[in-house]
Design a protein around this motif. Sequence first.
Motif, PDB file in Angstrom:
ATOM      1  N   PRO A 141       0.823  -1.212   0.000  1.00  0.00           N
ATOM      2  CA  PRO A 141       0.000   0.000   0.000  1.00  0.00           C
ATOM      3  C   PRO A 141       0.861   1.269   0.000  1.00  0.00           C
ATOM      4  O   PRO A 141       1.932   1.298   0.592  1.00  0.00           O
ATOM      5  CB  PRO A 141      -0.802  -0.115   1.294  1.00  0.00           C
ATOM      6  N   PHE A 142       0.387   2.266  -0.709  1.00  0.00           N
ATOM      7  CA  PHE A 142       1.016   3.586  -0.678  1.00  0.00           C
ATOM      8  C   PHE A 142      -0.056   4.603  -0.974  1.00  0.00           C
ATOM      9  O   PHE A 142      -1.085   4.289  -1.537  1.00  0.00           O
ATOM     10  CB  PHE A 142       2.208   3.685  -1.634  1.00  0.00           C
ATOM     11  N   ALA A 143       0.167   5.844  -0.541  1.00  0.00           N
ATOM     12  CA  ALA A 143      -0.869   6.866  -0.652  1.00  0.00           C
ATOM     13  C   ALA A 143      -0.285   8.143  -1.227  1.00  0.00           C
ATOM     14  O   ALA A 143       0.930   8.342  -1.226  1.00  0.00           O
ATOM     15  CB  ALA A 143      -1.468   7.145   0.726  1.00  0.00           C
ATOM     16  N   THR A 144      -1.177   8.987  -1.691  1.00  0.00           N
ATOM     17  CA  THR A 144      -0.742  10.289  -2.210  1.00  0.00           C
ATOM     18  C   THR A 144      -0.313  11.187  -1.061  1.00  0.00           C
ATOM     19  O   THR A 144      -0.793  11.073   0.063  1.00  0.00           O
ATOM     20  CB  THR A 144      -1.876  10.978  -2.988  1.00  0.00           C
ATOM     21  N   LYS A 145       0.607  12.078  -1.355  1.00  0.00           N
ATOM     22  CA  LYS A 145       1.042  13.094  -0.389  1.00  0.00           C
ATOM     23  C   LYS A 145       0.123  14.300  -0.538  1.00  0.00           C
ATOM     24  O   LYS A 145      -0.822  14.297  -1.309  1.00  0.00           O
ATOM     25  CB  LYS A 145       2.503  13.494  -0.665  1.00  0.00           C
ATOM     26  N   ALA A 152       1.639  10.250  -5.628  1.00  0.00           N
ATOM     27  CA  ALA A 152       2.081   9.064  -4.896  1.00  0.00           C
ATOM     28  C   ALA A 152       3.292   8.507  -5.616  1.00  0.00           C
ATOM     29  O   ALA A 152       3.278   8.334  -6.831  1.00  0.00           O
ATOM     30  CB  ALA A 152       0.971   8.034  -4.834  1.00  0.00           C
ATOM     31  N   LYS A 153       4.378   8.269  -4.891  1.00  0.00           N
ATOM     32  CA  LYS A 153       5.585   7.694  -5.491  1.00  0.00           C
ATOM     33  C   LYS A 153       5.988   6.463  -4.703  1.00  0.00           C
ATOM     34  O   LYS A 153       5.907   6.435  -3.483  1.00  0.00           O
ATOM     35  CB  LYS A 153       6.729   8.705  -5.460  1.00  0.00           C
ATOM     36  N   ILE A 154       6.420   5.459  -5.444  1.00  0.00           N
ATOM     37  CA  ILE A 154       6.953   4.253  -4.822  1.00  0.00           C
ATOM     38  C   ILE A 154       7.994   3.712  -5.786  1.00  0.00           C
ATOM     39  O   ILE A 154       7.815   3.744  -7.007  1.00  0.00           O
ATOM     40  CB  ILE A 154       5.837   3.217  -4.534  1.00  0.00           C
ATOM     41  N   GLU A 155       9.124   3.275  -5.260  1.00  0.00           N
ATOM     42  CA  GLU A 155      10.180   2.700  -6.094  1.00  0.00           C
ATOM     43  C   GLU A 155      10.087   1.187  -6.014  1.00  0.00           C
ATOM     44  O   GLU A 155      10.070   0.620  -4.915  1.00  0.00           O
ATOM     45  CB  GLU A 155      11.543   3.196  -5.634  1.00  0.00           C
ATOM     46  N   LEU A 156      10.001   0.569  -7.189  1.00  0.00           N
ATOM     47  CA  LEU A 156       9.849  -0.877  -7.265  1.00  0.00           C
ATOM     48  C   LEU A 156      10.837  -1.422  -8.291  1.00  0.00           C
ATOM     49  O   LEU A 156      11.212  -0.720  -9.241  1.00  0.00           O
ATOM     50  CB  LEU A 156       8.427  -1.242  -7.711  1.00  0.00           C
ATOM     51  N   PRO A 157      11.239  -2.670  -8.145  1.00  0.00           N
ATOM     52  CA  PRO A 157      12.082  -3.271  -9.184  1.00  0.00           C
ATOM     53  C   PRO A 157      11.321  -3.323 -10.510  1.00  0.00           C
ATOM     54  O   PRO A 157      10.093  -3.388 -10.514  1.00  0.00           O
ATOM     55  CB  PRO A 157      12.359  -4.683  -8.668  1.00  0.00           C
ATOM     56  N   THR A 203      -4.313  -1.186  -7.927  1.00  0.00           N
ATOM     57  CA  THR A 203      -5.724  -0.991  -7.615  1.00  0.00           C
ATOM     58  C   THR A 203      -5.843   0.306  -6.837  1.00  0.00           C
ATOM     59  O   THR A 203      -5.153   0.501  -5.837  1.00  0.00           O
ATOM     60  CB  THR A 203      -6.284  -2.156  -6.781  1.00  0.00           C
ATOM     61  N   VAL A 204      -6.720   1.189  -7.307  1.00  0.00           N
ATOM     62  CA  VAL A 204      -6.883   2.501  -6.697  1.00  0.00           C
ATOM     63  C   VAL A 204      -8.111   2.493  -5.785  1.00  0.00           C
ATOM     64  O   VAL A 204      -9.179   2.046  -6.191  1.00  0.00           O
ATOM     65  CB  VAL A 204      -7.059   3.593  -7.786  1.00  0.00           C
ATOM     66  N   ILE A 205      -7.945   2.966  -4.573  1.00  0.00           N
ATOM     67  CA  ILE A 205      -9.075   3.141  -3.660  1.00  0.00           C
ATOM     68  C   ILE A 205      -9.448   4.616  -3.726  1.00  0.00           C
ATOM     69  O   ILE A 205      -8.672   5.484  -3.331  1.00  0.00           O
ATOM     70  CB  ILE A 205      -8.710   2.718  -2.227  1.00  0.00           C
ATOM     71  N   ILE A 206     -10.615   4.875  -4.294  1.00  0.00           N
ATOM     72  CA  ILE A 206     -11.064   6.251  -4.513  1.00  0.00           C
ATOM     73  C   ILE A 206     -11.564   6.818  -3.180  1.00  0.00           C
ATOM     74  O   ILE A 206     -12.436   6.231  -2.546  1.00  0.00           O
ATOM     75  CB  ILE A 206     -12.194   6.307  -5.567  1.00  0.00           C
ATOM     76  N   PRO A 207     -11.025   7.959  -2.763  1.00  0.00           N
ATOM     77  CA  PRO A 207     -11.481   8.541  -1.492  1.00  0.00           C
ATOM     78  C   PRO A 207     -12.905   9.082  -1.590  1.00  0.00           C
ATOM     79  O   PRO A 207     -13.390   9.410  -2.681  1.00  0.00           O
ATOM     80  CB  PRO A 207     -10.477   9.673  -1.236  1.00  0.00           C
ATOM     81  N   ASP A 208     -13.575   9.150  -0.441  1.00  0.00           N
ATOM     82  CA  ASP A 208     -14.924   9.715  -0.387  1.00  0.00           C
ATOM     83  C   ASP A 208     -14.916  11.117  -0.982  1.00  0.00           C
ATOM     84  O   ASP A 208     -13.985  11.889  -0.767  1.00  0.00           O
ATOM     85  CB  ASP A 208     -15.427   9.790   1.054  1.00  0.00           C
TER      86      ASP A 208
END
Length: 168
Positions: free
Chosen positions: A5-9, A14-19, A26-31
Amino acid sequence: DQATPFATKADGIAKIELPTDTYKVTVIIPDGYTSEITEFELTKDKPNYTLKLKKKVIVMADYTVTVKNVDDEPLANVTVVIGSQFGTTDANGKVVLKLEKGNYSAVLTAPEDYVVSDSYAFAENATELTVVLEYALGTEKNPIDIYEMEFTTDPIQAGKGLYYNLYR
């Protein structure tokens, strides 16, 4: 196949470093927001993705419930619950609740002199509902009729049956 899991600032990024690999996101849309896209892939050829969310437009409406008895008299102090909102009817038997526009049912708590159903549905897309409550059985306005009968152990003459019918 492990979820990270990661979230927007605060800036909405939203940034995440992956190989380097292919990832299903999958995006969880906020209310309060909507999006046509709730899943996408990040690949070696497409390592970045911009997802645009739209602010959800919430349309509010006043929902009015009028509560009367069978004599067409308004009933005050009836608690009305619609969705997560509640209120009490005034001297005119009315309560107005502000809710997001939708289809609802009302739940009532009325004085014990009245019969209340589990819930009362608004007609589709309607914002007004009139509820007519009947008097409970055994109240001053709806008394129980009491019948007294005497039974005897005397034998009944042949051909002269004894029948009683009681109706309410």
